[in-house]
Design an enzyme around this catalytic site. Structure first.
Site, PDB file in Angstrom:
ATOM      1  N   HIS A  21       0.791  -1.199   0.134  1.00  0.00           N
ATOM      2  CA  HIS A  21      -0.069  -0.028  -0.244  1.00  0.00           C
ATOM      3  C   HIS A  21       0.893   1.105  -0.034  1.00  0.00           C
ATOM      4  O   HIS A  21       0.707   2.233  -0.568  1.00  0.00           O
ATOM      5  CB  HIS A  21      -0.908   0.021   1.422  1.00  0.00           C
ATOM      6  CG  HIS A  21      -1.960  -0.994   1.506  1.00  0.00           C
ATOM      7  ND1 HIS A  21      -2.135  -1.842   2.391  1.00  0.00           N
ATOM      8  CD2 HIS A  21      -2.868  -1.310   0.523  1.00  0.00           C
ATOM      9  CE1 HIS A  21      -3.084  -2.506   2.309  1.00  0.00           C
ATOM     10  NE2 HIS A  21      -3.749  -2.373   0.932  1.00  0.00           N
ATOM     11  N   LYS A  45     -17.174  -7.152   6.641  1.00  0.00           N
ATOM     12  CA  LYS A  45     -15.681  -7.902   6.729  1.00  0.00           C
ATOM     13  C   LYS A  45     -15.283  -7.985   8.352  1.00  0.00           C
ATOM     14  O   LYS A  45     -15.498  -7.077   9.152  1.00  0.00           O
ATOM     15  CB  LYS A  45     -14.371  -7.327   5.955  1.00  0.00           C
ATOM     16  CG  LYS A  45     -14.494  -7.508   4.728  1.00  0.00           C
ATOM     17  CD  LYS A  45     -13.212  -7.026   4.068  1.00  0.00           C
ATOM     18  CE  LYS A  45     -13.442  -6.841   2.436  1.00  0.00           C
ATOM     19  NZ  LYS A  45     -12.082  -5.887   2.046  1.00  0.00           N
ATOM     20  N   ARG A  94      -1.916  -5.583  -8.702  1.00  0.00           N
ATOM     21  CA  ARG A  94      -0.867  -6.512  -8.247  1.00  0.00           C
ATOM     22  C   ARG A  94      -0.537  -7.548  -9.367  1.00  0.00           C
ATOM     23  O   ARG A  94       0.437  -7.520  -9.799  1.00  0.00           O
ATOM     24  CB  ARG A  94      -1.207  -7.243  -6.920  1.00  0.00           C
ATOM     25  CG  ARG A  94      -0.946  -6.442  -5.873  1.00  0.00           C
ATOM     26  CD  ARG A  94      -1.412  -7.316  -4.664  1.00  0.00           C
ATOM     27  NE  ARG A  94      -2.849  -7.069  -4.785  1.00  0.00           N
ATOM     28  CZ  ARG A  94      -3.646  -7.153  -3.549  1.00  0.00           C
ATOM     29  NH1 ARG A  94      -3.287  -7.203  -2.580  1.00  0.00           N
ATOM     30  NH2 ARG A  94      -5.176  -6.859  -3.909  1.00  0.00           N
ATOM     31  N   SER A 132      -3.076  -7.684   2.464  1.00  0.00           N
ATOM     32  CA  SER A 132      -3.335  -7.970   3.845  1.00  0.00           C
ATOM     33  C   SER A 132      -3.621  -9.159   4.440  1.00  0.00           C
ATOM     34  O   SER A 132      -3.431  -9.592   5.532  1.00  0.00           O
ATOM     35  CB  SER A 132      -4.381  -6.666   4.278  1.00  0.00           C
ATOM     36  OG  SER A 132      -3.949  -5.390   4.089  1.00  0.00           O
TER      37      SER A 132
HETATM   38  P1  ADP Z   1      -9.226  -5.254  -0.624  1.00  0.00           P
HETATM   39  O1  ADP Z   1      -9.552  -4.133  -1.515  1.00  0.00           O
HETATM   40  O2  ADP Z   1      -8.699  -6.447  -1.154  1.00  0.00           O
HETATM   41  O3  ADP Z   1      -9.843  -5.079   0.616  1.00  0.00           O
HETATM   42  P2  ADP Z   1      -7.100  -3.331   0.548  1.00  0.00           P
HETATM   43  O4  ADP Z   1      -8.249  -2.486   0.782  1.00  0.00           O
HETATM   44  O5  ADP Z   1      -6.113  -3.807   1.386  1.00  0.00           O
HETATM   45  O6  ADP Z   1      -7.662  -4.485  -0.409  1.00  0.00           O
HETATM   46  O7  ADP Z   1      -6.450  -2.635  -0.584  1.00  0.00           O
HETATM   47  C1  ADP Z   1      -6.647  -1.415  -1.211  1.00  0.00           C
HETATM   48  C2  ADP Z   1      -6.110  -1.219  -2.605  1.00  0.00           C
HETATM   49  O8  ADP Z   1      -4.620  -1.546  -2.541  1.00  0.00           O
HETATM   50  C3  ADP Z   1      -6.476  -2.344  -3.742  1.00  0.00           C
HETATM   51  O9  ADP Z   1      -6.651  -1.315  -4.961  1.00  0.00           O
HETATM   52  C4  ADP Z   1      -5.647  -3.357  -3.580  1.00  0.00           C
HETATM   53  O10 ADP Z   1      -5.377  -3.975  -4.919  1.00  0.00           O
HETATM   54  C5  ADP Z   1      -4.302  -2.346  -3.386  1.00  0.00           C
HETATM   55  N1  ADP Z   1      -3.355  -3.162  -2.813  1.00  0.00           N
HETATM   56  C6  ADP Z   1      -3.063  -3.939  -1.880  1.00  0.00           C
HETATM   57  N2  ADP Z   1      -1.963  -4.726  -1.598  1.00  0.00           N
HETATM   58  C7  ADP Z   1      -1.184  -4.168  -2.597  1.00  0.00           C
HETATM   59  C8  ADP Z   1       0.056  -4.464  -2.952  1.00  0.00           C
HETATM   60  N3  ADP Z   1       0.806  -5.300  -2.368  1.00  0.00           N
HETATM   61  N4  ADP Z   1       0.675  -3.825  -4.096  1.00  0.00           N
HETATM   62  C9  ADP Z   1      -0.117  -2.923  -5.101  1.00  0.00           C
HETATM   63  N5  ADP Z   1      -1.658  -2.794  -4.487  1.00  0.00           N
HETATM   64  C10 ADP Z   1      -2.026  -3.185  -3.500  1.00  0.00           C
END
Ligand code: ADP
Length: 163
Positions: A21, A45, A94, A132
């Site tokens: 992130h 969630k 990703r 995460s």
């Molecule tokens: P989700 O939407 O699956 O709950 P998060 O809320 O943690 O995931 O992530 C928010 C945004 O960050 C999403 O666009 C997700 O694809 C992106 N993201 C999460 N981890 C990474 C990473 N390692 N590299 C690039 N983008 C990421």
């Protein structure tokens, strides 16, 4: 390069925020003037960290950067986007597996609010396997094993919550 003064919103659950992130936020800061990290309640969630904890962890990481704000939000991103007067949404991609979900999300957000454009950024190769969910799963077994994937404050918080 985008020329006008720009404010983008980076929405997510951030349960917890990871180096992946952070990489996306730092890339966003190269292109845009301000990034607001919008921490979602997570809807149904079952999150490991409370909303307040997830916000605090992100705030601690960017406390010295006036170009980054951290806000909690509930409800539709389309409404929150309007409320904070953002110019665009940034999301991280990703792998191809992220594409379908992200594509649908950007399409529905645009339908709900035609002012919303979503910009996708890709992380450094070393973060493409990071999520995460993976962090939570590995940390539940041994928090020390995620030390190279999360900042120090997150590692400390994982130790505390999983103790
Ligand atoms: P989700 O939407 O699956 O709950 P998060 O809320 O943690 O995931 O992530 C928010 C945004 O960050 C999403 O666009 C997700 O694809 C992106 N993201 C999460 N981890 C990474 C990473 N390692 N590299 C690039 N983008 C990421």
């Amino acid at each position: 390069m985008v020329n006008k003064s720009t404010h983008v919103i980076y929405p997510g659950t951030f349960d917890p925020i990871t180096n992946g992130h952070i990489d996306i936020i730092n890339r966003g800061l190269k292109l845009f003037d301000r990034v607001t990290i919008a921490v979602s309640t997570g809807f149904n969630k079952n999150t490991l960290f409370t909303l307040a904890q997830r916000v605090t962890l992100a705030q601690e990481i960017f406390k010295d950067n006036p170009s980054v704000d951290v806000l909690a939000f509930d409800g539709l991103l389309a409404d929150f986007f309007m409320k904070i007067k953002a110019d665009a949404v940034i999301r991280g991609l990703r792998a191809v597996s992220d594409f379908e979900y992200e594509f649908q999300m950007s399409a529905i957000n645009h339908k709900l609010n035609p002012d919303i454009e979503t910009i996708f950024l890709t992380p450094d190769e070393e973060y493409t396997c990071l999520s995460s969910t993976m962090i939570r799963q590995v940390a539940k077994i041994d928090p020390n094993r995620v030390s190279s994937f999360v900042p120090e404050n997150v590692l400390k918080a994982l130790h505390q919550v999983l103790r």
